[in-house]
Design an enzyme around this catalytic site. Sequence first.
Site, short mmCIF file in Angstrom:
data_model
loop_
_atom_site.label_atom_id
_atom_site.label_comp_id
_atom_site.label_asym_id
_atom_site.label_seq_id
_atom_site.Cartn_x
_atom_site.Cartn_y
_atom_site.Cartn_z
N HIS A 207 0.80 -1.23 0.00
CA HIS A 207 0.00 0.00 0.00
C HIS A 207 0.83 1.28 0.00
O HIS A 207 0.27 2.37 -0.06
CB HIS A 207 -0.94 0.02 1.20
CG HIS A 207 -0.23 0.35 2.50
ND1 HIS A 207 0.53 -0.56 3.17
CD2 HIS A 207 -0.14 1.50 3.20
CE1 HIS A 207 1.04 0.01 4.25
NE2 HIS A 207 0.65 1.26 4.30
C1 UD1 Z 1 -1.99 5.79 5.93
C2 UD1 Z 1 -0.69 6.24 6.56
C3 UD1 Z 1 0.36 5.16 6.40
C4 UD1 Z 1 -0.13 3.82 6.90
C5 UD1 Z 1 -1.44 3.51 6.22
C6 UD1 Z 1 -2.01 2.20 6.71
C7 UD1 Z 1 -0.15 8.64 6.52
C8 UD1 Z 1 0.70 9.66 5.88
N1 UD1 Z 1 -0.16 7.45 5.93
O1 UD1 Z 1 -1.77 5.67 4.54
O2 UD1 Z 1 1.51 5.52 7.14
O3 UD1 Z 1 0.82 2.83 6.62
O4 UD1 Z 1 -2.37 4.55 6.49
O5 UD1 Z 1 -3.21 1.90 6.08
O6 UD1 Z 1 -0.75 8.91 7.53
N2 UD1 Z 1 -9.33 5.05 2.17
C9 UD1 Z 1 -10.50 4.36 2.24
N3 UD1 Z 1 -10.98 4.03 3.47
C10 UD1 Z 1 -10.34 4.34 4.62
C11 UD1 Z 1 -9.14 5.06 4.53
C12 UD1 Z 1 -8.63 5.40 3.30
O7 UD1 Z 1 -11.12 4.06 1.23
O8 UD1 Z 1 -10.83 4.00 5.71
C13 UD1 Z 1 -8.77 5.39 0.82
C14 UD1 Z 1 -9.02 6.82 0.42
O9 UD1 Z 1 -9.32 6.83 -0.95
C15 UD1 Z 1 -7.70 7.49 0.64
C16 UD1 Z 1 -6.71 6.35 0.41
O10 UD1 Z 1 -7.38 5.16 0.84
O11 UD1 Z 1 -7.51 8.55 -0.20
C17 UD1 Z 1 -5.44 6.49 1.20
O12 UD1 Z 1 -5.74 6.72 2.58
P1 UD1 Z 1 -4.81 7.68 3.48
O13 UD1 Z 1 -5.28 7.65 4.89
O14 UD1 Z 1 -4.64 8.98 2.80
O15 UD1 Z 1 -3.41 7.02 3.40
P2 UD1 Z 1 -2.97 5.51 3.53
O16 UD1 Z 1 -2.39 5.11 2.23
O17 UD1 Z 1 -4.06 4.66 4.10
#
Ligand code: UD1
Length: 369
Positions: A207
């Site tokens: 991821h």
């Molecule tokens: C975040 C953390 C990362 C961690 C990861 C674990 C930061 C900078 N990054 O990255 O360190 O390893 O979480 O998962 O804080 N989304 C969903 N549902 C959710 C959450 C996210 O669909 O519950 C989707 C959204 O489209 C979002 C994308 O996933 O834009 C990425 O989520 P985001 O929280 O921005 O970063 P992660 O890649 O999850």
Amino acid sequence: MLKVLNVVGARPNFMKVAPIVDAMRRRADEFLPLIVHTGQHYDAQMSDAFFNDLGIPKPDVYLGVGSGSHAVQTAAVMQQFEPVVLEHKPDWVLVVGDVNSTIACALVCVKLGIKVAHVEAGLRSRDRAMPEEINRLLTDQIADLLLTPSTDGDENLRAEGIPDERIRFVGNVMIDSLFHQLERAEASTVREDLGIAGTDYVALTLHRPSNVDDRETFERLLTALEAISARLPVIFPVHPRTRGRIAEFGLSDRVAAATNLRLIDPLGYLDFLRLYSGARLVLTDSGGIQEETTALGIPCLTLRENTERPITVTHGTNQVVGTDTAKIIAAANAILDKPRTTDAPTPPPFWDGHTADRILDALLEASKM
Ligand code: UD1
């Protein structure tokens, strides 16, 4: 009695805070714990499943911040967290790990003169293109108490000029959760449900933006995964970010054609523990999974160019192999060619299931200073 606001935001935070809140509730004459969930992760499978599996009490405050650019997300957490701190006036705010919620809440507190403890302090990948590395560096500069999982963390902090009084080596609190939940995870039927019980298989997670947001890198990894899955089933619980990129890059057909590369929805804590604990090999770009496989003695290949957790390489089962297709395949084959190891693992010092109590002791001690 210390009033502590415990912050959680994203999936890797939940298994770190669970044992701490549990210990604070057990030591109710010394601690009054509150839980603030920023809502950085909000899907049932990314958040609620972990509260249920880990028995974390319902958050006292839910900020509902959601997804967004780094600036938008970090700023939203700050704006919404500040009034919570002002209302509750805690003795300490405890932040864990390296996600955007970690730095956002630490920054709010330091400006308000509220003491901050950082759990999992001192880890460094030395890769400033990684958003988490910036979060780690900045959080450690401003937090009052830096609780490290391994002594390389202490060394990194000292090298950055942080005085010894602010640093405490307490061990790895995520391993408290792992050891506490190992037996309960045996009731999970995930292996049976996937038809892999009693067989050899590989578990995969992917991821990191550097791996999945860059099409060329993602395709290089996919080529390696196709080759490995020709040998053994590869079970791949897919993070929402990665799911999005597969569709966006038009890779869905290619992924579907690799029939032994089995994409499934993200798993809760207990199902995922049951999955990787039986794997012949784990492939990952996660930080926490490098540690969990080390604690259990499961071979792990980290599909990144660096790690902020070098102890998993020097004292554990981890190899950092990068993202080159041929190197990944060769490293996987070298592990799969050997028989499964039956030696009992020897986890690093203080990865012993008792870190939460050491964290609480450190908070009490630091409160007297
Ligand atoms: C975040 C953390 C990362 C961690 C990861 C674990 C930061 C900078 N990054 O990255 O360190 O390893 O979480 O998962 O804080 N989304 C969903 N549902 C959710 C959450 C996210 O669909 O519950 C989707 C959204 O489209 C979002 C994308 O996933 O834009 C990425 O989520 P985001 O929280 O921005 O970063 P992660 O890649 O999850």
